[in-house]
Design a protein around this motif. Structure first.
Motif: not given
Lengths: 113, 115
Positions: A90, A102, A104-108, B37, B42-45, B103
């Motif tokens: 992330l 912060q 965040f991007g969607p993750g890889t 958080y 969907s994995r979006q934090m 963090l």
């Protein structure tokens, strides 16, 4: 709206390959971060950058390097991928003030075979 | 080094109930920030709520509120009138007030809202 994008949602690589994970943010944020997320371990900080050309090691930098040639882009590099680097990666960015959120991007999700 | 502990790996409640997620942290600093958080499937934090350590008043964002106990180093999240869309991983996170460091996260709590 702040947008943080990552180059791939899913990536499969072979052991020993050099891997580049790219992150781009569009809000002129000074600070950028790379985290690794593993089940039961939460997120752990790999590297971060205060600003262009600057980089600092996080908690788990071994096996990784980073590059920040432009303010909007922060790249994570696996010089020689290993199976224990299979994980979710992330990226995040933030304005300089630490109280700021912060984003965040969607993750890889990287799989190393 | 700071540590963040979330002692509940998983919780399950019925829709419309109130649920409290616990978080404790260890630090010798006096100036810091705490965050919750949310990470849905969907994995979006997504940032839920933040608290500055120097503020005594507990932060509130709509149905989400915190109980910040500085002396006890406790930072719990209360979700009122829980909804199905609240199903997610919730992470408690600590940030030193000194600079631009990243963090420090807890291991997360998987919250499941049952219909």
């Amino acid at each position: 709206d702040v947008k943080v994008t990552q180059s791939s949602r899913y990536l499969v690589k072979r052991t020993g390959e050099k891997v580049f994970l790219e992150c781009v943010q569009d809000m002129d944020h000074e600070n950028m971060f790379w985290y690794r997320q593993d089940p039961g371990l939460g997120l752990r900080l790999i590297y971060f950058s205060y600003d262009v050309k600057m980089k600092e090691k996080g908690d788990i930098p071994e096996g990784y390097s980073v590059s920040r040639e432009k303010k909007e882009r922060f790249s994570l590099i696996l010089e020689s991928a290993s199976t224990n680097q299979t994980s979710m990666y992330l990226c995040a960015s933030r304005f300089r003030n630490p109280s700021n959120e912060q984003f965040f991007g969607p993750g890889t999700r990287l799989t190393v075979l | 080094a700071q540590t963040v502990t979330q002692s509940q790996p998983e919780m399950s409640v019925q829709e419309a109930e109130t649920v409290t997620l616990s978080c404790t942290y260890d630090t010798s600093e006096n100036n810091y920030y705490l965050f919750w958080y949310k990470q849905p499937p969907s994995r979006q934090m997504i940032l839920v709520i933040r608290q500055e350590a120097y503020k005594q008043q507990n932060a509130t964002e709509n149905r989400f509120s915190v109980n910040f106990q500085k002396a006890a180093k406790s930072f719990s999240l209360k979700i009122s009138d829980s909804q199905l869309g609240d199903t997610a991983m919730y992470f408690c996170a600590y940030l030193s007030g000194g600079g631009a460091d990243g963090l420090t996260f807890g291991k997360g709590t998987h919250l499941i809202i049952q219909p």
